[in-house]
Design an enzyme around this catalytic site. Sequence first.
Site, short mmCIF file in Angstrom:
data_model
loop_
_atom_site.label_atom_id
_atom_site.label_comp_id
_atom_site.label_asym_id
_atom_site.label_seq_id
_atom_site.Cartn_x
_atom_site.Cartn_y
_atom_site.Cartn_z
N HIS A 20 7.24 -7.73 -5.10
CA HIS A 20 7.37 -6.65 -5.84
C HIS A 20 6.12 -6.19 -7.37
O HIS A 20 6.41 -6.33 -8.66
CB HIS A 20 8.44 -6.99 -7.40
CG HIS A 20 10.01 -8.01 -6.47
ND1 HIS A 20 11.12 -6.73 -6.72
CD2 HIS A 20 9.77 -8.38 -5.19
CE1 HIS A 20 12.01 -6.94 -5.73
NE2 HIS A 20 12.14 -7.83 -5.09
N THR A 21 5.44 -6.59 -6.92
CA THR A 21 3.71 -6.26 -7.94
C THR A 21 3.51 -4.95 -7.45
O THR A 21 3.00 -3.55 -8.57
CB THR A 21 2.68 -6.82 -7.27
OG1 THR A 21 2.58 -6.75 -6.13
CG2 THR A 21 3.42 -7.67 -7.81
N ASP B 64 5.67 -0.34 1.11
CA ASP B 64 5.91 0.84 2.88
C ASP B 64 5.75 1.44 3.41
O ASP B 64 5.06 0.99 4.59
CB ASP B 64 7.46 -0.04 2.56
CG ASP B 64 7.62 -1.33 1.59
OD1 ASP B 64 7.74 -1.98 1.71
OD2 ASP B 64 9.00 -1.58 1.58
#
Length: 383
Positions: free
Chosen positions: A39-40, A176
Amino acid sequence: MSDRDALAARLATEFRARHGRPPAGVWAAPGRVNLMGEHTDYNDGLVLPYAIDSAALAAVAPRDDDRLTCQSLDRPGTAAVDTGDLRPGAVTGWPAYVLGAVWALGWPRTGPPGLDIVVTSQVPAGAGLSSSAALTCAVTLAVAELAGLETDRTALATVARRAETDMVGAPVGIMDQMAAMHGRADHALLLDCRSLAFEPVPLPGRESGLTLLVVDTRVSHANADGGYARRRATCEDAARTLGVQALRDATVTAVRTTLVGEQRRVARHVVTEIERVRLAVAALRHDDLTGLGEIFAASQASMRDDFRISCAELDLAVDTLLDAGAIAARMTGGGFGGCAVALLPETAVAAATAAVTAAFGAHGFLSPRAFETRPSHGAARVY
């Protein structure tokens, strides 16, 4: 012939059976495991993913009309839409990822306006291994190459991300897609999510006697669901409270003295997690596996206690892997289910897998799925 090659050949055969002609080609893009930096990415921070040796595949061929069709070997049904009607909301569900990539490329620009697309995937959905980005990246590369468009990998990664954010409505970061496009065998990817600068980081190879084991808890999550979006909104609110562009620009001191409650917890995780990416890279480059294990443990605790995205199954998997001889273990992916990743001796894999399976059974959880992964290359034409 590798499993991916065999699957590509099967997909091409199935495409011909369904459409009466061969595809123009088959393209593949891998899923990913994130070693550090959870979540960075959407906070403009650093991440350390690697592309895995499981991929989504897309067989594509132009049509002589303006129809876009989408089918899957893994799911029933056909999605179809005219190019002029392709926009957010025109398709939903998994076809939105596929046709979203076509839309995000601004199709059609050149060549025949219509396309037939048939897809399949080796990446388990909902496991936190980025099955959605693998799918959108495979289609993005395929359509870009067929249309003769610019195929700069970073540019295509941003296109694939737009398919998810704008077409699907999943507020994902860029990690991603960059891992899927820029993956390199036997390496992780140190990525700056603000500048999109990246560099490969060697991982322990087979000669080291170590392997990367992934444990899929089979607790499914989805990035378009509320938990992920709420965490992102809290991060953005915290950045505004601190008066910074993104939490990447915040300090631990500012977080501690300015924020309260959920904002403090969430921001503390992000700020310390970005630093843990730097520390993990240093540990890998100096072959400091003991230090790497400590960094993984700190990350797991932060995700569990501050960001609160772990779950009972993930906590159990991580603890059991460590007890079974893992050097380092943590959850990976967006959280709320999904997978844990561990670095451990190859000789310990069988015992660790059995231990996790037994622990899950004792707690009444679904039986997990464990598999070794190898850092792999990025998206490419494979047939």
